[in-house]
Design a protein around this motif. Structure first.
Motif, PDB file in Angstrom:
ATOM      1  N   ASP A  77       0.844  -1.209   0.000  1.00 17.02           N
ATOM      2  CA  ASP A  77       0.000   0.000   0.000  1.00 17.02           C
ATOM      3  C   ASP A  77       0.873   1.251   0.000  1.00 17.02           C
ATOM      4  N   GLU A  78       1.945   1.214   0.804  1.00 21.35           N
ATOM      5  CA  GLU A  78       2.802   2.413   0.911  1.00 21.35           C
ATOM      6  C   GLU A  78       3.451   2.711  -0.444  1.00 21.35           C
ATOM      7  N   ALA A  79       3.843   1.672  -1.165  1.00 19.96           N
ATOM      8  CA  ALA A  79       4.381   1.886  -2.524  1.00 19.96           C
ATOM      9  C   ALA A  79       3.312   2.545  -3.391  1.00 19.96           C
ATOM     10  N   VAL A 131       2.565   5.763  14.084  1.00 18.96           N
ATOM     11  CA  VAL A 131       3.065   6.507  12.919  1.00 18.96           C
ATOM     12  C   VAL A 131       1.965   6.638  11.856  1.00 18.96           C
ATOM     13  N   ASP A 132       1.296   5.530  11.550  1.00 20.87           N
ATOM     14  CA  ASP A 132       0.178   5.641  10.606  1.00 20.87           C
ATOM     15  C   ASP A 132      -0.963   6.443  11.235  1.00 20.87           C
ATOM     16  N   GLY A 133      -1.129   6.319  12.561  1.00 21.45           N
ATOM     17  CA  GLY A 133      -2.159   7.106  13.264  1.00 21.45           C
ATOM     18  C   GLY A 133      -1.884   8.602  13.150  1.00 21.45           C
ATOM     19  N   GLU A 160      -6.761   3.691   3.201  1.00 18.11           N
ATOM     20  CA  GLU A 160      -5.779   2.617   3.410  1.00 18.11           C
ATOM     21  C   GLU A 160      -5.015   2.822   4.717  1.00 18.11           C
ATOM     22  N   GLU A 161      -4.740   4.079   5.043  1.00 18.25           N
ATOM     23  CA  GLU A 161      -4.027   4.347   6.302  1.00 18.25           C
ATOM     24  C   GLU A 161      -4.836   3.876   7.501  1.00 18.25           C
ATOM     25  N   SER A 162      -6.146   3.947   7.420  1.00 19.96           N
ATOM     26  CA  SER A 162      -6.913   3.528   8.590  1.00 19.96           C
ATOM     27  C   SER A 162      -6.836   2.007   8.771  1.00 19.96           C
TER      28      SER A 162
HETATM   29 FE   FE2 Z   1       0.469   3.670   6.098  1.00 22.30          FE
END
Ligand code: FE2
Ligand code: FE2
Length: 320
Positions: A77-79, A131-133, A160-162
């Protein structure tokens, strides 16, 4: 362009910003607005792809097939986030090659948080949760950013971050409720990641070089301190539910403010990491450069294939 034309364009731009309309790639925009967006979106894109490294470090050592599959999906996802964001930056007239070159030569930055090492499996949980939070807290308001392509990219990124935040939380919960050694590992990871994640919101507003202008342009919707406070207030009850302690003796509820007070952030550490002296700065950039060099043949092959397709549009796989 005559000065009157320029003034008319500027006032049309100001009116669009004032009316909360989106600025699109073909619209006229002030040079400073364009430069600010390029800098911010590039830094964001670089953070997404550099951020793959600390977590990818644990893919081969994930404790189960389920955890491995989840972590691989997250790193992929990060890519993808990097790709959406480089595409958004390209709409402003820069090329991806140019941006990557600036990353590799240190002329553009990525988030300092990724210069910290992932020492144990629990770090994967702490990164997801904290970090994602923190990234979500920062990025949800960017879905309303005045620049259309950036705002639209953010909508998908935030969804996606959630998922990333939830997987981190669930991982830490499993460790926290596990053996005493697993609980201690989770606590140690939170102890190390808490303060750097607060630094992700950037310096206090009073010292933030770009904050006021970015707010006026509606690129930013909230100040650094406001977002940091929001994040602290979200995390405190979550830490309680996890059975973990946030490493700040000054953290307490302030009835009057309706928010949590928290301790002083060590900004000298932030400055050191920013200057390149964090624990992993060199490793992250050299690994990125190596990956780029080793991927050269893929880029060349893709470009050759695209040329072939363009030359033979009627044939699906490009053969005559
Ligand atoms: Fe993320
Ligand atoms: Fe991301």
């Amino acid at each position: 362009m005559s000065p009157t034309d320029e003034a008319a364009l500027q006032s049309a731009f100001d009116a669009a910003i004032g009316a909360d309309e989106r600025i699109e790639p073909r619209d006229w925009m002030p040079d400073g607005y364009r430069a600010t967006l390029i800098r911010q979106i590039a830094q964001h894109a670089h953070s997404e792809i550099i951020g793959m490294q600390p977590e990818a470090n644990w893919i081969t050592r994930a404790p189960s097939l389920r955890r491995k599959a989840i972590l691989m999906a997250k790193v992929q996802d990060e890519a993808g986030h990097g790709l959406y964001l480089y595409s958004a930056a390209e709409t402003l007239g820069v090329s991806r090659d140019e941006l990557l070159d600036k990353l590799h030569s240190g002329r553009q930055k990525y988030s300092s948080i990724f210069n910290y090492p992932t020492l144990t499996w629990a770090d994967v949980g702490a990164i997801g949760w904290l970090v994602d939070g923190a990234a979500i807290t920062n990025q949800v308001p960017l879905c309303r950013c005045s620049y259309g392509p950036y705002a639209r990219a953010m909508v998908r990124v935030c969804k996606e971050e959630s998922f990333h935040q939830r997987q981190g939380y669930e991982l830490l919960l499993a460790l926290s409720r596990g053996t005493p050694a697993q609980h201690a590992m989770a606590q140690d990871a939170v102890d190390r990641w808490w303060w750097p994640s607060l630094m992700m919101f950037g310096p206090p507003d009073a010292e933030s070089a770009h904050s006021a202008q970015s707010m006026a342009w509606k690129i930013k919707r909230h100040g650094n301190d406001e977002l940091r406070q929001r994040f602290v207030d979200i995390c405190v009850p979550q830490a309680e539910a996890l059975g973990l302690t946030l490493p700040d003796p000054d953290l307490r509820w302030n009835e009057e403010r309706g928010s949590h007070d928290f301790g002083e952030i060590d900004w000298s550490e932030f400055q050191q990491v920013l200057k390149g002296n964090g624990p992993c700065n060199e490793q992250r950039i050299s690994q990125r450069r190596r990956a780029h060099e080793e991927g050269a043949w893929v880029r060349e092959a893709a470009a050759a294939y695209a040329r072939k397709r363009a030359a033979a549009p009627s044939n699906e796989d490009g053969r005559r």
